[in-house]
Write a protein that holds these residues in place. Sequence first.
Motif, PDB file in Angstrom:
ATOM      1  N   ILE A 194      93.213   1.288   5.465  1.00 53.74           N
ATOM      2  CA  ILE A 194      93.873   0.256   6.263  1.00 53.74           C
ATOM      3  C   ILE A 194      93.818  -1.092   5.543  1.00 53.74           C
ATOM      4  O   ILE A 194      92.893  -1.878   5.769  1.00 53.74           O
ATOM      5  N   PRO A 195      94.777  -1.410   4.701  1.00 54.07           N
ATOM      6  CA  PRO A 195      94.895  -2.778   4.194  1.00 54.07           C
ATOM      7  C   PRO A 195      95.784  -3.608   5.113  1.00 54.07           C
ATOM      8  O   PRO A 195      96.571  -3.058   5.892  1.00 54.07           O
ATOM      9  N   SER A 196      95.657  -4.919   5.037  1.00 49.76           N
ATOM     10  CA  SER A 196      96.515  -5.845   5.786  1.00 49.76           C
ATOM     11  C   SER A 196      97.379  -6.625   4.810  1.00 49.76           C
ATOM     12  O   SER A 196      96.914  -7.003   3.722  1.00 49.76           O
ATOM     13  N   SER A 197      98.608  -6.908   5.212  1.00 44.23           N
ATOM     14  CA  SER A 197      99.539  -7.562   4.296  1.00 44.23           C
ATOM     15  C   SER A 197      99.080  -8.961   3.892  1.00 44.23           C
ATOM     16  O   SER A 197      99.399  -9.426   2.805  1.00 44.23           O
ATOM     17  N   THR A 198      98.305  -9.627   4.740  1.00 42.76           N
ATOM     18  CA  THR A 198      97.837 -10.970   4.407  1.00 42.76           C
ATOM     19  C   THR A 198      96.705 -10.955   3.376  1.00 42.76           C
ATOM     20  O   THR A 198      96.353 -12.002   2.819  1.00 42.76           O
ATOM     21  N   TYR A 199      96.115  -9.792   3.129  1.00 46.81           N
ATOM     22  CA  TYR A 199      95.071  -9.655   2.117  1.00 46.81           C
ATOM     23  C   TYR A 199      95.522  -8.796   0.933  1.00 46.81           C
ATOM     24  O   TYR A 199      94.948  -8.896  -0.149  1.00 46.81           O
ATOM     25  N   ALA A 200      96.510  -7.941   1.165  1.00 48.41           N
ATOM     26  CA  ALA A 200      97.046  -7.089   0.101  1.00 48.41           C
ATOM     27  C   ALA A 200      98.563  -7.068   0.255  1.00 48.41           C
ATOM     28  O   ALA A 200      99.107  -6.331   1.073  1.00 48.41           O
ATOM     29  N   ALA A 201      99.230  -7.914  -0.533  1.00 44.87           N
ATOM     30  CA  ALA A 201     100.695  -7.975  -0.484  1.00 44.87           C
ATOM     31  C   ALA A 201     101.287  -6.680  -1.040  1.00 44.87           C
ATOM     32  O   ALA A 201     100.608  -5.947  -1.772  1.00 44.87           O
TER      33      ALA A 201
END
Length: 301
Positions: A194-201
């Motif tokens: 689960i990555p988040s776009s604000t931490y992993a574009a």
Amino acid sequence: METPKSERPPILFGANVDPTADDPRRPVELARAVEEAGFDLIGVQDHPYNAGFLDTWTLIAVLAQATQRVRFFPNVANLPLRPPLMLAKAVATLDVLSGGRLELGLGAGAFAEGIVAMGGPRRSAGEAVAALEEAMQLIRRFWSGERSLHFQGRYYSAQGARPGPRPAHSIGIWLGAYRPRMLRLTGRLADGWIPSSTYAAPEQLPAMQRQIDEAAQQAGRPPRAIRRIYNIVGQITDSGPGWERGTFRGGVQDWITELTRLVREVGMDTFIYWPLEDRLPQIQRFAAEVIPGVRAALSTP
């Protein structure tokens, strides 16, 4: 390189429901709306040190009672403040009570000052990853139905614990991971990432995926066994499209095009929508227009 259709897991869609305490009715109303809109999942962030947030696990129990079909997961559970055996029991209990609708999003613990302020341990990055690996072993063994659990690790132990209840279904452990050691742990042991776009574009995802896939292969696991969940922050607008600081803005067709690309070219298979504002109308529009469009686009060669 595009992932063949036959190797893709089912595409799932979810929405974020914040554990906001200012209006306790709001998370319940939003969760019901998410279910009515047809989403598969609801994620609830876990930051116990935030005075404006309700407790995530207590809230998920209430939301599960208020819904019938949608599945829940903490996005992600703060391990340093959630002892693994108690966490395993809480997850299994909610899974039983909800009819098998819980997954476990799990993190090594960000925001060290908040964790320490709540009585949790201060750990280095390496210690946090090692503790997470021990916790995953303990949690899975607790769910396995062992009669008596004995474990002695550096960070956690069990001295004859009696596991139970067993979960209603096989619960996945999905890790929030960004750095190499966490990515390798995900590939070796986790059921999802689960990555988040604000931490992993989006442009960072392929390199991260390769680290997960290589670790999975070295551990004798098929990489496709690991679900790839993307927390995507943004807004459906009448202008765009474009990414800026990890958030995506664009019209419905822009969203369809981008999510389809993330499946076909990057290998993501689950999307959790985090609208920046106008949460309810945005979630309803995403479900009514974006999700069917993505499914239709993926059904064609």
